[in-house]
Structure formats: C-alpha cells, structure tokens
Write an enzyme that holds these catalytic residues in place. Structure first.
Site, PDB file in Angstrom:
ATOM      1  N   HIS A 219       3.390  -1.565  -9.292  1.00 49.36           N
ATOM      2  CA  HIS A 219       2.469  -1.148  -8.098  1.00 49.36           C
ATOM      3  C   HIS A 219       3.027  -0.116  -7.099  1.00 49.36           C
ATOM      4  CE1 HIS A 219       6.119  -3.917  -6.069  1.00 49.36           C
ATOM      5  NE2 HIS A 219       5.439  -3.322  -5.033  1.00 49.36           N
TER       6      HIS A 219
HETATM    7  C1  UD1 Z   1       3.354  -3.357  -0.078  1.00 49.92           C
HETATM    8  C2  UD1 Z   1       4.795  -2.517   0.596  1.00 49.92           C
HETATM    9  C3  UD1 Z   1       5.612  -2.670  -0.650  1.00 49.92           C
HETATM   10  C4  UD1 Z   1       5.845  -3.833  -1.421  1.00 49.92           C
HETATM   11  C5  UD1 Z   1       4.482  -4.506  -1.722  1.00 49.92           C
HETATM   12  C6  UD1 Z   1       4.534  -5.765  -2.060  1.00 49.92           C
HETATM   13  C7  UD1 Z   1       4.394  -1.274   2.421  1.00 49.92           C
HETATM   14  C8  UD1 Z   1       4.462   0.283   2.955  1.00 49.92           C
HETATM   15  N1  UD1 Z   1       4.483  -1.501   1.144  1.00 49.92           N
HETATM   16  O1  UD1 Z   1       3.113  -2.406  -0.821  1.00 49.92           O
HETATM   17  O2  UD1 Z   1       6.852  -2.105  -0.231  1.00 49.92           O
HETATM   18  O3  UD1 Z   1       6.646  -3.599  -2.460  1.00 49.92           O
HETATM   19  O4  UD1 Z   1       3.594  -4.592  -0.589  1.00 49.92           O
HETATM   20  O5  UD1 Z   1       3.611  -6.280  -3.161  1.00 49.92           O
HETATM   21  O6  UD1 Z   1       4.471  -2.142   3.317  1.00 49.92           O
HETATM   22  N2  UD1 Z   1      -4.610  -5.020  -1.644  1.00 49.92           N
HETATM   23  C9  UD1 Z   1      -5.650  -5.838  -1.996  1.00 49.92           C
HETATM   24  N3  UD1 Z   1      -5.450  -7.214  -1.663  1.00 49.92           N
HETATM   25  C10 UD1 Z   1      -4.253  -7.828  -0.975  1.00 49.92           C
HETATM   26  C11 UD1 Z   1      -3.270  -6.770  -0.659  1.00 49.92           C
HETATM   27  C12 UD1 Z   1      -3.573  -5.422  -0.961  1.00 49.92           C
HETATM   28  O7  UD1 Z   1      -6.740  -5.631  -2.505  1.00 49.92           O
HETATM   29  O8  UD1 Z   1      -3.979  -8.743  -0.720  1.00 49.92           O
HETATM   30  C13 UD1 Z   1      -4.855  -3.609  -2.001  1.00 49.92           C
HETATM   31  C14 UD1 Z   1      -5.645  -2.951  -0.904  1.00 49.92           C
HETATM   32  O9  UD1 Z   1      -6.463  -1.906  -1.721  1.00 49.92           O
HETATM   33  C15 UD1 Z   1      -4.621  -2.046  -0.499  1.00 49.92           C
HETATM   34  C16 UD1 Z   1      -3.565  -1.732  -1.493  1.00 49.92           C
HETATM   35  O10 UD1 Z   1      -3.523  -2.979  -2.374  1.00 49.92           O
HETATM   36  O11 UD1 Z   1      -5.122  -0.818   0.050  1.00 49.92           O
HETATM   37  C17 UD1 Z   1      -2.094  -1.686  -1.213  1.00 49.92           C
HETATM   38  O12 UD1 Z   1      -1.547  -2.734  -0.182  1.00 49.92           O
HETATM   39  P1  UD1 Z   1      -0.623  -2.531   1.092  1.00 49.92           P
HETATM   40  O13 UD1 Z   1      -0.125  -3.921   1.556  1.00 49.92           O
HETATM   41  O14 UD1 Z   1      -0.970  -1.383   1.845  1.00 49.92           O
HETATM   42  O15 UD1 Z   1       0.506  -1.954   0.310  1.00 49.92           O
HETATM   43  P2  UD1 Z   1       1.282  -2.390  -1.084  1.00 49.92           P
HETATM   44  O16 UD1 Z   1       1.073  -1.342  -2.292  1.00 49.92           O
HETATM   45  O17 UD1 Z   1       0.893  -3.923  -1.280  1.00 49.92           O
HETATM   46  N1  UDP Z   2       5.201 -11.867  -7.987  1.00 48.60           N
HETATM   47  C1  UDP Z   2       4.588 -13.071  -8.296  1.00 48.60           C
HETATM   48  N2  UDP Z   2       3.180 -12.922  -9.045  1.00 48.60           N
HETATM   49  C2  UDP Z   2       3.260 -11.467  -9.714  1.00 48.60           C
HETATM   50  C3  UDP Z   2       3.970 -10.526  -9.359  1.00 48.60           C
HETATM   51  C4  UDP Z   2       5.261 -10.850  -8.529  1.00 48.60           C
HETATM   52  O1  UDP Z   2       4.720 -14.087  -7.703  1.00 48.60           O
HETATM   53  O2  UDP Z   2       2.131 -11.428 -10.115  1.00 48.60           O
HETATM   54  C5  UDP Z   2       6.565 -12.141  -7.339  1.00 48.60           C
HETATM   55  C6  UDP Z   2       7.824 -11.875  -7.850  1.00 48.60           C
HETATM   56  O3  UDP Z   2       8.119 -12.941  -8.545  1.00 48.60           O
HETATM   57  C7  UDP Z   2       8.684 -11.478  -6.674  1.00 48.60           C
HETATM   58  C8  UDP Z   2       7.800 -11.020  -5.807  1.00 48.60           C
HETATM   59  O4  UDP Z   2       6.619 -11.256  -6.013  1.00 48.60           O
HETATM   60  O5  UDP Z   2       9.491 -12.770  -6.426  1.00 48.60           O
HETATM   61  C9  UDP Z   2       8.092  -9.457  -5.789  1.00 48.60           C
HETATM   62  O6  UDP Z   2       6.969  -8.809  -4.958  1.00 48.60           O
HETATM   63  P1  UDP Z   2       6.408  -7.347  -5.455  1.00 48.60           P
HETATM   64  O7  UDP Z   2       6.579  -6.920  -6.764  1.00 48.60           O
HETATM   65  O8  UDP Z   2       5.147  -7.458  -4.713  1.00 48.60           O
HETATM   66  O9  UDP Z   2       7.198  -6.667  -4.381  1.00 48.60           O
HETATM   67  P2  UDP Z   2       8.627  -5.848  -4.197  1.00 48.60           P
HETATM   68  O10 UDP Z   2       9.876  -6.807  -4.324  1.00 48.60           O
HETATM   69  O11 UDP Z   2       8.617  -4.739  -4.925  1.00 48.60           O
HETATM   70  O12 UDP Z   2       8.686  -5.491  -2.700  1.00 48.60           O
END
Ligand code: UD1
Ligand code: UDP
Length: 382
Positions: A219
């Site tokens: 992601h």
């Molecule tokens: C964010 C964090 C990242 C973290 C990740 C965990 C920042 C800058 N990044 O990245 O550090 O590792 O969360 O998962 O804060 N979207 C949906 N549904 C949701 C959420 C997101 O469809 O419930 C989609 C949207 O298209 C959105 C994209 O995901 O634009 C990115 O979401 P965003 O929260 O901006 O950043 P992440 O890539 O999730």
């Molecule tokens: N996780 C989850 N379901 C998924 C993928 C990840 O519950 O489908 C959990 C995972 O076990 C961990 C956390 O989400 O506890 C990690 O989050 P993510 O990978 O979104 O973000 P990051 O740790 O890179 O910020």
C-alpha cells in the site's frame, strides 16, 4: 483524573490504540479518562469499524470524518477539527500514534495550544524524507513532551537529533521525556493470538493450506503510484507462484485496488485475476490478519506494521521498500530489504526458501508497552 485526547485515524493507529484502551480499562480506569477522537482518515468498514468491534475499542467520542484528500487539505481539516476539540475538552495531554497525517495534525494542533503531546512509536526513522511519514514523524517527535520508542534504535535516533535521553521531570516540550518501552503492536499480537484462532475462519474460507502460502500486503504510495515498481512486485509474485506452486493471499488496501489495473496494465492484471492461486481480497480484520501471518510460509510487505508482525509470528519477511525503520529485523536476518526490484525479490525468496536457521530475539518488549505508557502519563501529568 488525567484526561487524554486519544487521536486515531488510519488503520494501524486504531489497532495500536486498542492496546492503550485495554490498559486503561484494566489498570487505569480510576486515573485516566480516555477521550477518543477519530479523524476519519480511514473510513471503509474494513479499514476502521471492524477493529473497534473485534478488538473491543471504545467508540470514539468524536469523528471528524475528514476522509481522503491531498496531504494539505486532509491535514488542514484535521488540525481545524482537533483544535476545536482541544478548546472544548481541555485535555491534559494529546496522545498520538505512528506517523500518519492524523499524527501530524494532532501534534501540530496540540503543541501550538501548549497542550503536551505524547508520541507512541517515537524515534523511528527511514532517513528518506521523500516519504510523507518521515516528515510526519520527525515533526511530531520535535513537538512532543513524552516520546515512547519501541526499539533501542529509536532511542539512538532521538539522541542523534539532540534529545536528552536521561532528561528529568518536570517534562515539557523543551525538556521532553524519552522512554524505551517496547511495542504496543507486540502487546496486541500476544493478547489476541489465542482469541483470533477461535474467532477467525480466514484460512478455511480461502482454502489456504497452513505453512504453504505467502501473505502479501502492498500500500506504500511509492509502490502503488509507480507503475514500474508495482509491475516488478507483481511480476515476482507471478514467477514465484508459478515456479514454486505456492499460492499468494493478498488482502489489498483500497489505495492499491483503486489503481492496480491502471498501473500494472491489462496483461498483468488479467494474468493475476484469472489465477486462482493468487487471491486478491479486500482488507481483512485484525483476527484474520493474525491467522494469516501466523500460518503463512513467508510474508511480502511494504507495511511497517506487517513487517513487525511477521517477526512476532516468526515468519521471514521480504520488505518491498528501499529501507526500513525496523532495522533490527533486517540485521538479525529475519527480513530482507528488496525494494520493488524483481531480481532482489527472487534472490531473497530463494534464500528464505532454503530454510535458513533463523532466530527471533525478543526485541519488541514484554507485551506490556501500553501499561508502561499509561504509567508514565499518570506519573508525568497527575
Ligand atoms: C496512510 C498513511 C500511511 C499508513 C497507511 C496505513 C499518511 C500520509 N499515510 O496511507 O503512513 O501506512 O495509512 O494503512 O497518513 N481509501 C479508501 N478507503 C479508506 C481509506 C483510504 O478507499 O477507508 C483510499 C482513498 O482512495 C485514499 C487512499 O486510499 O485516497 C489513500 O488513503 P490515505 O489515508 O490518504 O493514505 P494511505 O495510503 O492509506
Ligand atoms: N492489517 C489488517 N488487515 C489487513 C492488512 C493489515 O488488520 O488487511 C493490520 C496489520 O495486521 C497491522 C496493521 O494493519 O496490524 C498495519 O497497518 P498498515 O499496513 O495499513 O499500515 P502501516 O503499518 O504500514 O502504517
């Protein structure tokens, strides 16, 4: 009574907050009032609500519902909302987790109103400032009054940036307290491991064979948004699946599913979607994730949290990034940094496939990091 404003927003923060809320409920309910604020950064049911239900996290008192937007717009909306809650709630401390835009927004809003910030997962560095998370975590650490680092490396990073490791009370933003406390995610993995085995049927549901599948999560923005990188990752997955007859299970973040077809191209996309042994699924619950991690043969990931959980469950990990904040797991040989490079991924796969003798040292604490953090909050602010 100590009133904390507990700020969550993205999936991993909701999961980390479960450990703190559990510690408050079990040991500090007479000392800490936990006011949970959800920024709404993540909002899909399987990116947010599922964790509250499954992990017994109290319902947020506030949800800012900021949703998805550019960094500036998203962060600004959060700062605005959190500032207004700070005015009305008058908390003693604002608690933040990790390195997302929700972390940054809360730290900025609180520090400017002279409300102390406590940062869980302080001190982690990738030394790559093109990552939005690196900007967020550096800014947050330098606006914090209490810094809780999960690892020794985190403490050294802070020392290098000028933090005094043995600062004495009273702590404030100019004299912050820095503590090595272990990892709240390790607390959770220990606590939920047995429960998840009875509650999750993900292995049966997807007809996976224990110890004979690879779990992959992708992601990180520099992978999802870069077709060359994303293609190499999926080319390696296809190659390993074919040559070693091993299924892949890939619960895909919405960011990645939204862009997968466009960025890997129709041909690769079709190859994956017609292959029954490369299962692309929606994000799964935390209990499902624990079952997947503990039963996988190996983990592919660009997630910070999943790298660590692979280690907690003693699984080798191929890191799909050019660096990691969790350097200990690489130093110990339990994980290999492969970037999004087809050849490096293949080499690391071959090495791990040859079943090297790997030792998983206890470097993430004793499963009581959340209690340590609550204790320090009480000691410092009551
Ligand atoms: C964010 C964090 C990242 C973290 C990740 C965990 C920042 C800058 N990044 O990245 O550090 O590792 O969360 O998962 O804060 N979207 C949906 N549904 C949701 C959420 C997101 O469809 O419930 C989609 C949207 O298209 C959105 C994209 O995901 O634009 C990115 O979401 P965003 O929260 O901006 O950043 P992440 O890539 O999730
Ligand atoms: N996780 C989850 N379901 C998924 C993928 C990840 O519950 O489908 C959990 C995972 O076990 C961990 C956390 O989400 O506890 C990690 O989050 P993510 O990978 O979104 O973000 P990051 O740790 O890179 O910020």
């Amino acid at each position: 009574m100590l009133k904390i404003l507990n700020i969550i927003g993205a999936r991993p923060q909701i999961i980390k907050a479960a450990a703190i809320s559990r510690a408050i409920k079990n040991h500090f309910s007479d000392k800490i009032e936990d006011v949970i604020v959800h920024t709404g950064q993540h909002y899909d049911e399987n990116m947010s609500e599922v964790f509250f239900t499954e992990m017994g996290i109290p319902k947020p008192k506030y949800n800012l519902n900021v949703g998805s937007a550019s960094h500036g717009v998203q962060t600004a909306e959060m700062i605005k909302g959190i500032e207004s809650i700070i005015f009305s709630e008058k908390p003693n401390v604002v608690l933040v987790y990790g390195d997302t835009n929700s972390t940054l927004a809360a730290a900025v809003a609180a520090a400017k109103l002279h409300i102390p910030v406590a940062h869980v997962e302080a001190g982690l560095r990738s030394f790559n400032k093109s990552m939005p998370e690196e900007i967020n975590r550096i800014t947050c650490d330098h606006a914090s009054t209490l810094l809780f680092s999960p690892t020794e490396t985190g403490i050294s990073n802070l020392e290098r940036e000028g933090f005094k490791i043995n600062a004495k009370m009273p702590y404030n933003i100019d004299n912050p307290g820095v503590f090595h406390c272990g990892d709240v995610m390790y607390d959770n993995s220990l606590y939920f491991s047995a429960i998840s085995a009875t509650k999750s049927n993900v292995i049966e549901k997807y007809k996976l064979e224990k110890n004979n599948f690879v779990l992959a999560t992708i992601h990180r923005d520099n992978n999802t948004d870069n077709p060359v990188r994303l293609k190499q990752i999926f080319e390696a997955i296809i190659k390993i699946n074919k040559d070693y007859s091993i299924p892949f299970f890939i619960p895909l973040h919405p960011r990645t599913s939204n862009i997968l077809k466009k960025n890997i191209g129709d041909d690769l996309y079709n190859l994956i979607t017609i292959n029954k042994n490369i299962i692309i699924a929606p994000p799964v619950s935390f209990f499902d994730m624990i079952q997947l991690e503990s039963n996988a043969k190996l983990v592919f990931t660009d997630s910070g949290g999943v790298q660590k959980e692979a280690y907690f469950f003693k699984k080798p990990c191929i890191i799909l990034r050019s660096e990691t904040e969790w350097v200990e797991i690489v130093k110990n040989g339990n994980a290999i940094i492969c970037d999004a490079d087809f050849n490096k991924i293949m080499e690391a796969w071959k090495l791990f496939y040859s079943k090297p003798d790997l030792e998983y040292l206890q470097i993430f604490g004793d499963g009581k990091a959340a209690e340590f953090i609550c204790n320090k909050l009480v000691e410092t602010f009551i």
